[in-house]
Design a protein around this motif. Sequence first.
Motif, short mmCIF file in Angstrom:
data_model
loop_
_atom_site.label_atom_id
_atom_site.label_comp_id
_atom_site.label_asym_id
_atom_site.label_seq_id
_atom_site.Cartn_x
_atom_site.Cartn_y
_atom_site.Cartn_z
N SER A 89 1.10 -0.98 -0.27
CA SER A 89 0.33 0.20 0.34
C SER A 89 0.99 1.13 0.02
CB SER A 89 -1.05 -0.18 1.39
OG SER A 89 -0.20 -0.30 2.52
N LEU A 143 -10.46 -1.40 -8.43
CA LEU A 143 -11.23 -0.49 -7.05
C LEU A 143 -12.43 -0.30 -6.20
CD1 LEU A 143 -9.68 1.73 -5.55
CD2 LEU A 143 -10.41 3.71 -7.09
N VAL A 161 -13.03 -4.04 -4.75
CA VAL A 161 -11.71 -3.28 -2.98
C VAL A 161 -12.54 -2.56 -1.92
CG1 VAL A 161 -9.66 -3.51 -2.10
CG2 VAL A 161 -9.21 -4.28 -3.95
N LEU A 162 -12.65 -1.88 -2.61
CA LEU A 162 -13.71 -0.43 -1.82
C LEU A 162 -14.61 -1.06 -1.09
CD1 LEU A 162 -12.99 2.89 -3.55
CD2 LEU A 162 -12.02 2.26 -1.64
N THR A 208 -13.57 -3.50 1.76
CA THR A 208 -12.58 -2.96 2.79
C THR A 208 -13.76 -2.04 3.55
OG1 THR A 208 -12.60 -1.27 1.22
CG2 THR A 208 -10.28 -2.26 1.71
N VAL A 255 -9.59 1.65 5.18
CA VAL A 255 -10.10 1.74 3.41
C VAL A 255 -8.87 2.31 2.91
CG1 VAL A 255 -11.89 3.20 1.91
CG2 VAL A 255 -13.16 1.88 4.04
N SER A 269 -6.58 -0.65 0.07
CA SER A 269 -7.37 -0.19 -0.76
C SER A 269 -6.63 0.79 -2.29
CB SER A 269 -8.45 0.41 -1.21
OG SER A 269 -8.41 1.83 -0.94
N GLN A 281 -7.07 5.88 -7.55
CA GLN A 281 -7.38 5.81 -6.16
C GLN A 281 -6.91 6.73 -5.63
OE1 GLN A 281 -4.57 2.88 -5.23
NE2 GLN A 281 -2.31 4.75 -4.71
N CYS A 327 -10.05 8.39 -3.79
CA CYS A 327 -10.64 7.75 -2.44
C CYS A 327 -10.06 9.74 -1.86
CB CYS A 327 -9.11 7.59 -1.83
SG CYS A 327 -9.00 6.20 -2.21
#
Length: 345
Positions: free
Chosen positions: A117, A250, A253-254, A257, A275, A279, A313, A317
């Motif tokens: 990450s 993405l 995974v979001l 999470t 999160v 992610s 992301q 994000c």
Amino acid sequence: MSLTSPARALARRVDRYVLALLATIGLAALLPARGASADAVGGATTVAIGLLFFVYGARLSPQAAFSGLRHWRLHLPILCFTFVVFPVLGLAVTTLPASVLSADLAAGLLFLCVLPSTVQSAVAFTSLARGNVAAAICSSSFSSLLGVFLTPLLAAALLHGVSSGGVRFSTDQMLNIVVLLLVPFALGQAARPWIADWVTRHRRITVVCDRGSILLVVYSAFSQGAAAGIWGRLSPARFGVLLALCALLLALVLALTVLAAKRLGVGHEDRATVVFCASTKSLASGLPIAGVLFAGKDVGLAVLPLMLYHTLQLMVCAGIARRWSGPAVASDQQPTTSPAPAATV
């Protein structure tokens, strides 16, 4: 209640920071940094990231940092998403036929999925969302340190001969993390008795460091891509498929999470940490590792999925972090069953 103008209503709905990210991408495509300019941008990015972690260190109490370190209920699921769930999803993507996804791009997507990450972006978004910054710093830094060893090993095991010359990786990755991230944070902690009150009163300094460092990383990354000419190597249809796969990855995974955070029974602060740390994927770690793993091959195409995912992301994000930083969310930040207190920043 007075009526607002259409312009003000639109300004409320459009995230200005996302617009700034898009503008930065456009600037990098039109005016990429080359030669000495690229070196200057790289140096500015390094300074901005170091300053960001110095400010975090000055604002974060040692008690909160220790609580973040021992917050194992957050660290374990984050690491599982990073080095288990992501690789499984990457293997699923590689089963697509070559007519949909070429071998080079499939290898690039799988490489993306075994990366650690990101540190600065995950911490910055956690801070913007008023999450548990202490846990985010510890978890993302630990993920990056593990990635120095796990990413090449996972790539060698899953890519099946892409790195035919053997997997080699350098401890320079670990040294860079220590020097560029952890040392400024430690210096901020050491200077905390003298500057903590001033930094806390001027919260905008942290916001500028958060957003400025991310914008610099985006400009630097897309400048590298533009300078290498990788954007013209794909047909629009193939590029669209790759972009859609990155977006789907993405989004999946979001969603997972968020679901995992709910199952853990944590509050808003720890949910934001899970999160954003679980992610995101590190472009800063990925590019040097790709240069080793894909030596002698088309590195540009191999890292294109990473660059697309990284950009997505950041934009997605950023929007989530801005939404979670609102007053309605801020009033509901107390963890419910979290075993450690949240960061005091």
